[in-house]
Design a protein around this motif. Structure first.
Motif, PDB file in Angstrom:
ATOM      1  N   ALA A  91       0.849  -1.192   0.000  1.00  0.00           N
ATOM      2  CA  ALA A  91       0.000   0.000   0.000  1.00  0.00           C
ATOM      3  C   ALA A  91       0.883   1.239   0.000  1.00  0.00           C
ATOM      4  O   ALA A  91       2.103   1.141   0.193  1.00  0.00           O
ATOM      5  CB  ALA A  91      -0.903   0.023   1.233  1.00  0.00           C
ATOM      6  N   VAL A  92       0.252   2.387  -0.172  1.00  0.00           N
ATOM      7  CA  VAL A  92       0.917   3.652   0.105  1.00  0.00           C
ATOM      8  C   VAL A  92       0.658   3.982   1.578  1.00  0.00           C
ATOM      9  O   VAL A  92      -0.489   3.968   2.022  1.00  0.00           O
ATOM     10  CB  VAL A  92       0.395   4.786  -0.795  1.00  0.00           C
ATOM     11  N   TYR A  93       1.728   4.244   2.300  1.00  0.00           N
ATOM     12  CA  TYR A  93       1.630   4.523   3.729  1.00  0.00           C
ATOM     13  C   TYR A  93       1.759   6.030   3.952  1.00  0.00           C
ATOM     14  O   TYR A  93       2.688   6.664   3.444  1.00  0.00           O
ATOM     15  CB  TYR A  93       2.718   3.772   4.485  1.00  0.00           C
ATOM     16  N   TYR A  94       0.825   6.562   4.737  1.00  0.00           N
ATOM     17  CA  TYR A  94       0.770   7.996   5.005  1.00  0.00           C
ATOM     18  C   TYR A  94       0.971   8.269   6.495  1.00  0.00           C
ATOM     19  O   TYR A  94       0.356   7.615   7.342  1.00  0.00           O
ATOM     20  CB  TYR A  94      -0.575   8.570   4.593  1.00  0.00           C
ATOM     21  N   CYS A  95       1.775   9.243   6.779  1.00  0.00           N
ATOM     22  CA  CYS A  95       1.960   9.728   8.144  1.00  0.00           C
ATOM     23  C   CYS A  95       0.889  10.775   8.446  1.00  0.00           C
ATOM     24  O   CYS A  95       0.499  11.549   7.572  1.00  0.00           O
ATOM     25  CB  CYS A  95       3.353  10.341   8.246  1.00  0.00           C
TER      26      CYS A  95
END
Length: 120
Positions: A91-95
């Motif tokens: 996945a794309v991981y977002y902070c």
């Protein structure tokens, strides 16, 4: 203005590990909750892990026991250690951070996202 910059994503084989970092900078007075979300293609963004300023953490059931979250308040940085990675972790991981600015206003900020790909 506040910026969140993520790093540490990449390609890893199933069973491997990655460590994500997210550093916040700008007009920061204090950062309250911080967390990591992810979004896979065709799916909604979901919470992966969250941590309070005091260090209390919470995890999605799907990653509990494999991922750990930590933070360094002095560096305004949050980390996500991901172990025993599975292809479904791709996945794309977002902070995410809830920031109290120097003007004593609270805002929610997001990083630009970092791609994590786990091959089978």
């Amino acid at each position: 203005q506040v910026q969140l910059v993520e790093s540490g994503g990449g390609l890893v084989q199933a069973g491997g590990s990655l460590r994500l970092s997210c550093a916040a900078s700008g007009s920061i007075f204090r950062i309250n909750d911080m967390g990591w979300y992810r979004q896979a293609p065709g799916k909604q963004r979901e919470l992966v892990a969250a941590i309070t300023r005091g260090g209390s953490s919470d995890f999605a059931d799907s990653v509990n026991g494999r991922f750990t979250i930590s933070r360094d308040n002095a560096k305004n940085t949050v980390y996500l250690q991901m172990n025993s990675l599975k292809p479904e972790d791709t996945a794309v991981y977002y902070c995410n951070a809830k920031v109290v600015t120097v003007f004593q206003r609270t805002y929610e900020y997001w990083g630009q996202g970092t791609q994590v790909t786990v091959s089978s």
